[in-house]
Scaffold this active site. Structure first.
Site, PDB file in Angstrom:
ATOM      1  CD  GLU A 294     -23.052  15.031   9.228  1.00 53.62           C
ATOM      2  OE1 GLU A 294     -24.154  15.381   9.666  1.00 53.62           O
ATOM      3  OE2 GLU A 294     -22.925  14.215   8.299  1.00 53.62           O
TER       4      GLU A 294
ATOM      5  CG  ASN B 193     -19.982  12.329   7.565  1.00 50.80           C
ATOM      6  OD1 ASN B 193     -18.973  11.626   7.561  1.00 50.80           O
ATOM      7  ND2 ASN B 193     -20.648  12.595   8.681  1.00 50.80           N
TER       8      ASN B 193
ATOM      9  CD  GLU C  28     -22.007   9.861   9.187  1.00 51.88           C
ATOM     10  OE1 GLU C  28     -23.073  10.185   8.603  1.00 51.88           O
ATOM     11  OE2 GLU C  28     -21.746  10.196  10.342  1.00 51.88           O
TER      12      GLU C  28
ATOM     13  CE1 TYR D  41     -25.486   9.148   4.537  1.00 52.43           C
ATOM     14  CE2 TYR D  41     -24.368  11.111   5.328  1.00 52.43           C
ATOM     15  CZ  TYR D  41     -24.734   9.787   5.501  1.00 52.43           C
ATOM     16  OH  TYR D  41     -24.337   9.112   6.627  1.00 52.43           O
TER      17      TYR D  41
ATOM     18  NE  ARG E  26     -17.167   8.845  12.377  1.00 49.09           N
ATOM     19  CZ  ARG E  26     -18.168   9.653  12.011  1.00 49.09           C
ATOM     20  NH1 ARG E  26     -18.929   9.365  10.979  1.00 49.09           N
ATOM     21  NH2 ARG E  26     -18.403  10.758  12.671  1.00 49.09           N
TER      22      ARG E  26
HETATM   23  C1  FCB Z   1     -25.495  12.243   9.085  1.00 48.65           C
HETATM   24  C2  FCB Z   1     -25.255  11.875  10.518  1.00 48.65           C
HETATM   25  C3  FCB Z   1     -25.478  10.423  10.819  1.00 48.65           C
HETATM   26  C4  FCB Z   1     -26.659   9.860  10.069  1.00 48.65           C
HETATM   27  C5  FCB Z   1     -26.620  10.225   8.618  1.00 48.65           C
HETATM   28  C6  FCB Z   1     -27.747   9.686   7.796  1.00 48.65           C
HETATM   29  O1  FCB Z   1     -25.802  13.593   9.011  1.00 48.65           O
HETATM   30  O2  FCB Z   1     -23.927  12.198  10.884  1.00 48.65           O
HETATM   31  O3  FCB Z   1     -25.595  10.293  12.208  1.00 48.65           O
HETATM   32  O4  FCB Z   1     -27.828  10.208  10.678  1.00 48.65           O
HETATM   33  O5  FCB Z   1     -26.558  11.609   8.470  1.00 48.65           O
END
Ligand code: FCB
Length: 461
Positions: free
Chosen positions: A163, A291, A360, A293, A74
């Site tokens: 995002e 995405n 992500e 985290y 990607r």
């Molecule tokens: C996300 C972004 C990506 C990267 C990660 C850590 O918000 O899409 O570009 O910076 O965080």
């Protein structure tokens, strides 16, 4: 640990974060060139001028992916490389670059997945108001048309906007991302225009190539509160859930915005929503990109926080002010089971989504090469293994997760944090630009080769 036979194992990057070549081949400045060159905006005054020099070193990066067995890559297209003025004339050199990249990936047996917008808006468009100017909707659709015409014969999977929440809120309200504005009215306009632009760009892609698969990538999270009986916290959680998780989702699936936000934004919203817009927001997608985290933790904001954020921003810490467990280099908590919870929730609340791609997921740790030149990033290995186990749990519960892209292939320019935060499974020495596959890269390679079976031994460790 179960993954479907045809599970798609990938890695992800974005143009401004890795390409460099900032003024090569007719590329014009993006809002991130302007922002990063504005003193005080990025840690250490770092810019994406050179970044990983992927613009010149992409063959080496393709080779690394091939050696690791990465099945899908990607990346994002830089709008200012392809249409330097933002609208109108296309740029042969920019298009040639992506042709070479895409052909190189296909030759290596790697499927390209292209994101149209990963935050590098041509500065020329920002000068006319950027995402706050409604013209952006058509401009973005026109750019999508060009991309589909040039690359749609070889790129099967497309992501419109990465995002949009960050584009909207970090870029136009908190001001920590380009273009660095701090204005609620502007942010509300951007929230609407990004949702509409996603729908129109999807139509534009399909008009050129009906067989294309496309979707949007949303950053989603679980909001945790430590007192389920606290009405104030519940309300805060509802606000946040609408703001980050529901806005773009309800727009595309139902052609609606969450009622609590419609009320909160009032005429700031009603004046940018034109007749026919709400119907136009609704659009089918072949997949949803997520995405993830970490989870977010809400506590009752202090009066000062409320004032500073006009009452509309989150406070991701525990109620006693301490962080929830160990934090990553970004200061983010580590909450792998939250990924299972999020995926299960998406499947329950929006069952029409039949294909979820984790576009992500990853972690920043600053491990550097040791005396042998090896990068033993054990903490990243743990993060990867635990999050993949969480994905597998969600699949076991019936959630249709079809792909996983690790963020990121390479250490890169982490926006406002510059090069200080390293997310890669491949280490990049930003002086010599040498690449070194980290331990996490080797572990991921094995995971891919065994379609996840190697995770069993790793989780038992
Ligand atoms: C996300 C972004 C990506 C990267 C990660 C850590 O918000 O899409 O570009 O910076 O965080």
């Amino acid at each position: 640990m179960s993954f479907p036979e045809d599970f798609n194992w990938g890695s992800a990057t974005a143009s401004y974060q890795i390409e460099g070549g900032f003024n090569d081949g007719g590329r014009t400045p993006s809002i991130w060139d302007t922002f990063s060159k504005t003193p005080g905006k990025v840690v250490n005054g770092d810019t994406g001028d050179v970044a990983c020099d992927h613009y010149h070193r992409y063959p080496e990066d393709i080779k690394i992916m091939k050696d690791l067995g990465i099945q899908s890559y990607r990346f994002s297209l830089a709008w200012p490389r392809i249409i330097p003025n933002g609208t109108g004339e296309t740029n042969k050199h920019g298009i040639d670059f992506y042709d070479r990249l895409i052909d190189g990936l296909l030759d290596a047996g790697i499927q390209p997945t292209a994101t149209l917008y990963h935050w590098d808006l041509p500065q020329t468009l920002q000068d006319k108001g950027g995402w706050a100017n409604r013209d952006i909707v058509q401009q973005f659709a026109d750019y999508a048309t060009v991309a589909a015409e040039k690359f749609g014969d070889r790129v099967a999977n497309w992501i419109t906007i990465n995002e949009p929440w960050c584009v909207t809120w970090l870029g136009h309200f908190v001001g920590v991302h380009a273009p660095g504005l701090k204005d609620l009215e502007t942010a509300v306009a951007v929230a609407h225009h990004t949702a509409l632009a996603h729908a129109e760009a999807t139509r534009a892609l399909r008009a050129v190539r009906p067989e294309i698969r496309s979707g949007i990538t949303l950053n989603m999270t679980n909001y945790r509160i430590d007192d389920e009986n606290n009405a104030e916290l519940q309300e805060l959680r509802n606000y946040w859930d609408s703001n980050i998780n529901k806005w773009w989702m309800d727009a595309q699936l139902h052609g609606t915005y969450p009622q609590n936000l419609v009320e909160l934004y009032g005429d700031k919203l009603s004046k940018v929503v034109k007749p026919g817009d709400m119907e136009a927001l609704k659009i089918d997608s072949e997949f949803l990109g997520i995405n993830y985290y970490s989870d977010s933790f809400l506590n009752t904001p202090t009066a000062e926080q409320v004032e500073k954020n006009e009452g509309t921003f989150a406070f991701p810490i525990n109620s006693d002010g301490t962080p929830p467990g160990p934090l990553t280099d970004m200061g983010w908590p580590i909450t792998p089971t939250g990924l299972t919870d999020l995926l299960v929730r998406i499947h329950k609340d929006w069952p029409e989504i039949q294909d979820i791609a984790i576009t992500e997921n990853g972690v920043a740790y600053g491990d550097e090469p040791d005396e042998k030149g090896e990068v033993n990033d054990d903490r990243r290995v743990d993060y990867l293994v635990n999050h993949l186990a969480a994905v597998s749990d969600a699949i076991d519960q019936g959630v249709p997760v079809k792909s996983y892209y690790y963020w990121s292939l390479l250490d890169n320019f982490e926006w406002a944090e510059g090069y200080a935060k390293r997310f890669g499974i491949v280490f990049v020495n930003f002086e010599t630009l040498q690449r070194i596959v980290k331990l996490s890269g080797s572990v991921y390679s094995k995971v891919i080769a065994t379609n996840g079976k190697s995770l069993e031994a790793l989780t038992k460790k």
